[in-house]
Design a protein around this motif. Structure first.
Motif, PDB file in Angstrom:
ATOM      1  N   MET A  46       9.222  35.294 -25.876  1.00 12.22           N
ATOM      2  CA  MET A  46       8.472  35.001 -26.954  1.00 12.22           C
ATOM      3  C   MET A  46       8.953  33.521 -27.621  1.00 12.22           C
ATOM      4  N   ASN A  47       7.720  32.902 -27.934  1.00 11.94           N
ATOM      5  CA  ASN A  47       8.149  31.408 -28.472  1.00 11.94           C
ATOM      6  C   ASN A  47       7.716  31.201 -29.937  1.00 11.94           C
ATOM      7  N   ASP A  81       4.343  38.115 -35.044  1.00 13.94           N
ATOM      8  CA  ASP A  81       5.323  38.532 -33.743  1.00 13.94           C
ATOM      9  C   ASP A  81       6.704  38.240 -33.952  1.00 13.94           C
ATOM     10  N   LEU A  82       7.308  37.272 -34.543  1.00 13.05           N
ATOM     11  CA  LEU A  82       8.547  36.918 -34.698  1.00 13.05           C
ATOM     12  C   LEU A  82       9.110  37.779 -35.891  1.00 13.05           C
ATOM     13  N   LEU A  83       8.381  37.798 -36.989  1.00 11.56           N
ATOM     14  CA  LEU A  83       8.888  38.822 -38.155  1.00 11.56           C
ATOM     15  C   LEU A  83       8.990  40.193 -37.642  1.00 11.56           C
ATOM     16  N   LYS A  84       7.972  40.764 -36.844  1.00 11.90           N
ATOM     17  CA  LYS A  84       7.969  42.091 -36.177  1.00 11.90           C
ATOM     18  C   LYS A  84       9.549  42.188 -35.476  1.00 11.90           C
ATOM     19  N   LEU A  85       9.820  41.276 -34.539  1.00 15.61           N
ATOM     20  CA  LEU A  85      10.777  41.322 -33.872  1.00 15.61           C
ATOM     21  C   LEU A  85      11.984  41.222 -34.695  1.00 15.61           C
ATOM     22  N   GLY A  93      19.156  40.767 -38.246  1.00 12.77           N
ATOM     23  CA  GLY A  93      18.384  40.668 -37.190  1.00 12.77           C
ATOM     24  C   GLY A  93      18.241  39.322 -36.712  1.00 12.77           C
ATOM     25  N   ALA A  94      18.831  38.266 -37.504  1.00  9.65           N
ATOM     26  CA  ALA A  94      18.788  36.950 -36.895  1.00  9.65           C
ATOM     27  C   ALA A  94      20.185  36.293 -37.271  1.00  9.65           C
ATOM     28  N   ALA A  95      20.688  35.421 -36.428  1.00  8.79           N
ATOM     29  CA  ALA A  95      22.123  34.808 -36.736  1.00  8.79           C
ATOM     30  C   ALA A  95      22.061  33.291 -36.309  1.00  8.79           C
TER      31      ALA A  95
END
Length: 247
Positions: free
Chosen positions: A1-2, A181-185, A197-199
């Motif tokens: 994913m980009n 798509d980034l939010l979903k991941l 979910g993100a660090a």
């Protein structure tokens, strides 16, 4: 994913808001007033039960006293009638008079015994009344403490809820600026990984799991395109690269 670097960095803002929401939920659930209220309400229930028992005993002894006093009155009236008959002596033989004297003496003893019963019941009733009075005061005191704790809890809850509403609104704005798509991941990983979910990647260390990337993984991240969405090999969270990542 980009995803554009700016969008990835925006995940850190989103994560900060989600972390704050989690903290607020935990704070709301664990307000000290919750335990305080539970303890006070347990005390209140116990004191109310004791009060009901004391009031019931007072009511029972009141009826018992009334019955005992009625018994005394009946004996007293009978003794008075017998005494009147004895005093007149009309139409009575010597044996009748003797029997009547014995009955009067017996009634006097019976009256004394019943009066002792009345006194004993009165003492128990007075004791029950005193307990009921004391317990009524205790119930009032504990209820006041419950009311105070509830007011403090409600005040603290209202403050937390107000902040939750504000943070939630801000989160909606930030989330709306992140590609779908980034939010979903991110949301999927956040649920899976305990709210994170993100660090940020800081000096070769993932701030999500606090594990430093080994040289191979670090080199892979360094070589990845700026818009590539990279993941921590240890915790699988999205690794957000910044100027402090040490790349």
């Amino acid at each position: 994913m980009n995803a554009a670097p700016a969008d990835q960095i925006r995940l850190l803002d989103l994560q900060a808001l989600d972390t704050r929401l989690g903290q607020l939920a935990h704070k709301r659930k664990n307000l000290p007033e919750h335990a305080e209220i539970a303890s006070l309400e347990a005390d209140l229930t116990q004191h109310r039960d004791l009060l009901v028992a004391a009031q019931t005993e007072e009511s029972d002894t009141a009826r018992e006293q009334s019955k005992a006093e009625s018994d005394v009155d009946q004996v007293r009236q009978r003794a008075a009638r017998d005494q009147q008959r004895l005093d007149t002596g009309v139409g009575m033989s010597a044996k009748d008079l003797e029997n009547l004297q014995r009955e009067i003496a017996s009634l006097a003893k019976r009256q004394g015994d019943l009066e002792d019963v009345v006194l004993e019941v009165m003492e128990r009733r007075e004791s029950a009344q005193e307990r009921a009075t004391e317990l009524t005061a205790r119930v009032g005191s504990v209820q006041a403490k419950v009311d105070d704790a509830v007011a403090r809890r409600d005040g603290a809850t209202a403050e937390i809820d107000a902040e939750v509403a504000s943070v939630t609104k801000e989160r909606e704005i930030v989330a709306g600026s992140v590609p779908a798509d980034l939010l979903k991941l991110y949301d999927k990983l956040r649920v899976k990984e305990g709210g994170v979910g993100a660090a940020r990647l800081y000096q070769r260390r993932c701030e999500g799991c606090r594990v430093e990337l080994d040289i191979t993984a670090f080199n892979e991240v360094r070589a990845a395109a700026a818009d590539a969405v990279v993941r921590c090999e240890n915790c699988t969270r999205i690794l957000v690269r910044t100027s402090e990542s040490g790349l």
